[in-house]
Motif scaffolding. Structure first.
Motif, short mmCIF file in Angstrom:
data_model
loop_
_atom_site.label_atom_id
_atom_site.label_comp_id
_atom_site.label_asym_id
_atom_site.label_seq_id
_atom_site.Cartn_x
_atom_site.Cartn_y
_atom_site.Cartn_z
N GLU A 41 -51.03 -17.56 -22.46
CA GLU A 41 -49.86 -18.43 -22.37
C GLU A 41 -49.18 -18.52 -23.74
OE1 GLU A 41 -50.72 -22.27 -20.77
OE2 GLU A 41 -51.86 -21.45 -19.10
N PHE A 42 -47.86 -18.45 -23.73
CA PHE A 42 -47.04 -18.66 -24.91
C PHE A 42 -46.13 -19.84 -24.60
CE2 PHE A 42 -48.21 -14.21 -24.83
CZ PHE A 42 -48.63 -13.99 -26.13
N ARG A 43 -46.26 -20.92 -25.34
CA ARG A 43 -45.48 -22.13 -25.08
C ARG A 43 -44.70 -22.56 -26.32
NH1 ARG A 43 -47.02 -24.90 -20.40
NH2 ARG A 43 -48.89 -24.06 -19.44
N GLY A 44 -43.43 -22.84 -26.12
CA GLY A 44 -42.60 -23.42 -27.17
C GLY A 44 -42.39 -22.55 -28.39
N ILE A 45 -42.35 -21.23 -28.21
CA ILE A 45 -42.15 -20.30 -29.32
C ILE A 45 -40.70 -19.81 -29.30
CG2 ILE A 45 -42.84 -18.10 -30.33
CD1 ILE A 45 -45.58 -18.52 -29.03
N ALA A 46 -40.09 -19.69 -30.47
CA ALA A 46 -38.75 -19.12 -30.58
C ALA A 46 -38.86 -17.63 -30.87
CB ALA A 46 -37.96 -19.82 -31.68
N PHE A 47 -38.32 -16.83 -29.99
CA PHE A 47 -38.24 -15.38 -30.17
C PHE A 47 -36.78 -15.06 -30.47
CE2 PHE A 47 -41.84 -15.99 -27.29
CZ PHE A 47 -42.81 -15.20 -27.89
N GLU A 48 -36.48 -14.66 -31.69
CA GLU A 48 -35.10 -14.39 -32.04
C GLU A 48 -34.98 -13.35 -33.16
OE1 GLU A 48 -33.21 -18.03 -33.29
OE2 GLU A 48 -34.99 -18.71 -34.32
N HIS A 49 -33.82 -12.74 -33.20
CA HIS A 49 -33.44 -11.78 -34.24
C HIS A 49 -34.21 -10.46 -34.15
CE1 HIS A 49 -31.18 -15.03 -35.87
NE2 HIS A 49 -32.26 -15.74 -36.17
N THR A 50 -33.92 -9.71 -33.12
CA THR A 50 -34.39 -8.33 -33.02
C THR A 50 -33.25 -7.48 -32.47
OG1 THR A 50 -36.06 -6.83 -32.10
CG2 THR A 50 -35.36 -8.65 -30.70
N ARG A 51 -33.29 -6.21 -32.75
CA ARG A 51 -32.27 -5.31 -32.20
C ARG A 51 -32.68 -4.76 -30.85
NH1 ARG A 51 -31.20 -1.23 -37.01
NH2 ARG A 51 -32.26 -0.05 -35.42
N ALA A 52 -33.88 -5.08 -30.40
CA ALA A 52 -34.41 -4.55 -29.14
C ALA A 52 -34.71 -5.70 -28.18
CB ALA A 52 -35.67 -3.74 -29.44
N ASP A 53 -35.62 -5.44 -27.23
CA ASP A 53 -36.08 -6.48 -26.31
C ASP A 53 -36.93 -7.49 -27.09
OD1 ASP A 53 -35.00 -4.92 -24.23
OD2 ASP A 53 -36.89 -3.85 -23.97
N ALA A 54 -36.94 -8.74 -26.64
CA ALA A 54 -37.77 -9.75 -27.31
C ALA A 54 -39.23 -9.61 -26.91
CB ALA A 54 -37.27 -11.15 -26.98
N VAL A 55 -39.50 -9.53 -25.60
CA VAL A 55 -40.88 -9.49 -25.10
C VAL A 55 -41.00 -8.38 -24.06
CG1 VAL A 55 -42.67 -10.80 -23.89
CG2 VAL A 55 -41.11 -11.99 -25.44
N THR A 56 -42.01 -7.54 -24.19
CA THR A 56 -42.31 -6.55 -23.16
C THR A 56 -43.75 -6.76 -22.70
OG1 THR A 56 -43.00 -4.84 -24.73
CG2 THR A 56 -40.70 -4.86 -24.09
N ILE A 57 -43.92 -6.77 -21.38
CA ILE A 57 -45.24 -6.96 -20.78
C ILE A 57 -45.47 -5.79 -19.84
CG2 ILE A 57 -46.68 -8.46 -19.37
CD1 ILE A 57 -44.78 -10.78 -20.24
N THR A 58 -46.51 -5.02 -20.10
CA THR A 58 -46.86 -3.87 -19.27
C THR A 58 -48.28 -4.07 -18.76
OG1 THR A 58 -45.47 -2.45 -20.65
CG2 THR A 58 -47.05 -1.35 -19.20
N GLY A 59 -48.44 -4.11 -17.43
CA GLY A 59 -49.76 -4.33 -16.85
C GLY A 59 -50.23 -5.75 -17.09
N GLY A 60 -51.48 -5.98 -16.79
CA GLY A 60 -52.06 -7.30 -17.01
C GLY A 60 -51.80 -8.25 -15.86
N ASP A 61 -52.21 -9.51 -16.06
CA ASP A 61 -52.11 -10.51 -15.00
C ASP A 61 -52.14 -11.91 -15.63
OD1 ASP A 61 -52.16 -11.43 -12.29
OD2 ASP A 61 -54.28 -11.87 -12.55
N GLY A 62 -51.38 -12.82 -15.07
CA GLY A 62 -51.44 -14.20 -15.50
C GLY A 62 -50.88 -14.45 -16.90
N VAL A 63 -49.78 -13.79 -17.24
CA VAL A 63 -49.14 -14.01 -18.54
C VAL A 63 -47.99 -15.00 -18.33
CG1 VAL A 63 -47.86 -12.95 -20.43
CG2 VAL A 63 -49.75 -11.73 -19.37
N LEU A 64 -47.96 -16.08 -19.14
CA LEU A 64 -46.97 -17.13 -18.97
C LEU A 64 -46.18 -17.34 -20.26
CD1 LEU A 64 -45.84 -19.60 -17.32
CD2 LEU A 64 -47.65 -20.94 -18.40
N LEU A 65 -44.86 -17.35 -20.12
CA LEU A 65 -43.95 -17.76 -21.20
C LEU A 65 -43.30 -19.05 -20.71
CD1 LEU A 65 -42.58 -14.23 -21.58
CD2 LEU A 65 -43.25 -15.54 -23.58
N SER A 66 -43.55 -20.15 -21.40
CA SER A 66 -43.05 -21.44 -20.94
C SER A 66 -42.39 -22.20 -22.08
CB SER A 66 -44.21 -22.26 -20.38
OG SER A 66 -43.80 -23.55 -20.01
#
Length: 81
Positions: A41-66
């Motif tokens: 789980e990732f909670r209350g995080i600021a993802f900013e300032h990239t020239r690409a995608d902010a978050v990439t998730i490949t495979g896995g299970d039960g990943v939460l961005l809240s």
């Protein structure tokens, strides 16, 4: 203007620079990349300032961005494959 050969960025701000911040990202990959990760789980995080995608998730299970902030991105916010 971006002079790639010289590695320089020329910037003319629309207002005096003391009234704000100027941010230039040279990151051309995701801020967060998960491969086959599970139960995270990732909670209350600021993802900013990239020239690409902010978050990439490949495979896995039960990943939460809240309650995360995703802004000033060069491409997509979250990519799930």
């Amino acid at each position: 203007y971006l002079d790639r050969a010289a590695g320089r960025l020329y910037f003319w701000p629309p207002a005096p620079i003391r009234r704000g911040d100027a941010v230039v990202s040279v990151l051309d990959g995701p801020l967060l990349q998960l491969n086959n990760a599970s139960h995270i789980e990732f909670r209350g995080i600021a993802f900013e300032h990239t020239r690409a995608d902010a978050v990439t998730i490949t495979g896995g299970d039960g990943v939460l961005l809240s309650g995360c902030l995703l802004r000033n991105l060069g491409s997509r916010a979250v990519v799930i494959q």
